[in-house]
Write an enzyme that holds these catalytic residues in place. Structure first.
Site, PDB file in Angstrom:
ATOM      1  N   SER A  66       1.941  23.710 -15.351  1.00 47.84           N
ATOM      2  CA  SER A  66       2.639  24.145 -14.135  1.00 47.84           C
ATOM      3  C   SER A  66       3.850  23.261 -13.856  1.00 47.84           C
ATOM      4  CB  SER A  66       1.695  24.092 -12.934  1.00 47.84           C
ATOM      5  OG  SER A  66       0.580  24.920 -13.120  1.00 47.84           O
TER       6      SER A  66
HETATM    7  N1  SAH Z   1      -3.706  23.149 -14.142  1.00 49.87           N
HETATM    8  C1  SAH Z   1      -3.034  23.401 -15.401  1.00 49.87           C
HETATM    9  C2  SAH Z   1      -2.332  24.751 -15.386  1.00 49.87           C
HETATM   10  C3  SAH Z   1      -2.607  25.496 -16.650  1.00 49.87           C
HETATM   11  S1  SAH Z   1      -2.193  27.201 -16.691  1.00 49.87           S
HETATM   12  C4  SAH Z   1      -2.096  22.270 -15.784  1.00 49.87           C
HETATM   13  O1  SAH Z   1      -1.885  21.356 -14.967  1.00 49.87           O
HETATM   14  O2  SAH Z   1      -1.601  22.254 -16.892  1.00 49.87           O
HETATM   15  C5  SAH Z   1      -3.709  27.997 -16.215  1.00 49.87           C
HETATM   16  C6  SAH Z   1      -4.936  27.702 -17.010  1.00 49.87           C
HETATM   17  O3  SAH Z   1      -5.992  28.480 -16.464  1.00 49.87           O
HETATM   18  C7  SAH Z   1      -4.861  28.084 -18.495  1.00 49.87           C
HETATM   19  O4  SAH Z   1      -5.194  26.964 -19.268  1.00 49.87           O
HETATM   20  C8  SAH Z   1      -5.891  29.204 -18.646  1.00 49.87           C
HETATM   21  O5  SAH Z   1      -6.559  29.212 -19.887  1.00 49.87           O
HETATM   22  C9  SAH Z   1      -6.848  28.868 -17.513  1.00 49.87           C
HETATM   23  N2  SAH Z   1      -7.684  29.988 -17.042  1.00 49.87           N
HETATM   24  C10 SAH Z   1      -7.349  31.308 -16.880  1.00 49.87           C
HETATM   25  N3  SAH Z   1      -8.405  32.020 -16.417  1.00 49.87           N
HETATM   26  C11 SAH Z   1      -9.440  31.136 -16.290  1.00 49.87           C
HETATM   27  C12 SAH Z   1     -10.806  31.259 -15.869  1.00 49.87           C
HETATM   28  N4  SAH Z   1     -11.349  32.429 -15.501  1.00 49.87           N
HETATM   29  N5  SAH Z   1     -11.581  30.154 -15.884  1.00 49.87           N
HETATM   30  C13 SAH Z   1     -11.079  28.950 -16.255  1.00 49.87           C
HETATM   31  N6  SAH Z   1      -9.799  28.762 -16.660  1.00 49.87           N
HETATM   32  C14 SAH Z   1      -8.980  29.848 -16.675  1.00 49.87           C
END
Ligand code: SAH
Length: 214
Positions: A66
């Site tokens: 993000s």
């Molecule tokens: N907090 C992260 C943002 C990553 S983007 C950071 O600081 O880098 C969002 C993430 O959510 C992705 O890695 C994706 O695989 C995960 N995601 C999507 N749906 C999900 C679910 N149902 N349960 C757990 N993770 C999920």
């Protein structure tokens, strides 16, 4: 992966913190945490020179780290206090997790993609960030560890996941991007067993929250 932090990186982080202050991030604890976490170590090496720009970047497996502004805004909206139990959905690169751990919370984080789960938990361990990390489906939350003071969802949810609502403490807060292609960052406060307050904060764009583990 480059495992070093340097004065140059520290200088770039200070500039990023100044930029976030201009974008109306005011929580001192959030700004301090962003000033400390070596974001360049959470990116793929080819992006290291961009690590302290206020932008989102690819982290592999079709996912993104993000934008710092988004991490800062979500962290600020959570109003965390040291020692609180916080659940993060979507560990991804681990950067948001590191920022929250730096702020002194007891962090629980769930990721559905095994590749990212393995990479980010290893990195966080190497950097000394202590939290509890789970490979699982965020729609389920973590029943066994509930309730949580705060829940932060870092993927775009098409609707409010019911099980997550029930895992917020009364008086607790969930910050979640709601919507399909574009989302509205929404803050939900649990006022009582069945009473919730919703505030729509601003538009945002996250990768989608999906079902199941891969
Ligand atoms: N907090 C992260 C943002 C990553 S983007 C950071 O600081 O880098 C969002 C993430 O959510 C992705 O890695 C994706 O695989 C995960 N995601 C999507 N749906 C999900 C679910 N149902 N349960 C757990 N993770 C999920």
């Amino acid at each position: 992966m480059q495992q070093k932090d340097s004065f140059r990186h520290k200088g770039l982080r200070n500039r990023l913190v100044q930029e976030l202050m201009q974008k109306r991030i005011v929580d001192r604890h959030v700004l301090e945490a962003i000033g400390k976490v070596p974001r360049h170590l959470f990116l793929e090496s080819s992006f290291i020179n961009f690590a302290y720009q206020d932008k989102a970047f690819p982290i592999g497996a079709g996912q993104t780290i993000s934008q710092p502004y988004t991490v800062a805004l979500q962290s600020q909206l959570l109003e965390v206090e040291p020692g609180e139990k916080v659940l993060e959905v979507g560990t991804g690169s681990g950067y948001q997790a590191a920022v929250l751990i730096e702020m002194g919370v007891k962090l629980f984080s769930i990721e559905r993609q095994s590749e990212l789960y393995q990479r980010s938990t290893r990195l966080l361990r190497e950097l000394g960030y202590q939290g509890r990390f789970f490979l699982g489906d965020g729609y389920e939350g973590l029943e066994a560890q509930a309730p949580f003071d705060k829940i932060i969802v870092t993927a775009g949810a098409p609707f409010i996941p019911r099980k997550l609502l029930t895992q917020i403490k009364i008086g607790g807060i969930m910050v979640i991007p709601l919507g399909d292609k574009k989302q509205v960052l929404t803050r939900i406060t649990r006022l009582d067993d069945d009473e919730f307050e919703q505030e729509q904060i601003e538009e945002c764009a996250f990768v989608p929250m999906l079902n199941g583990i891969v």
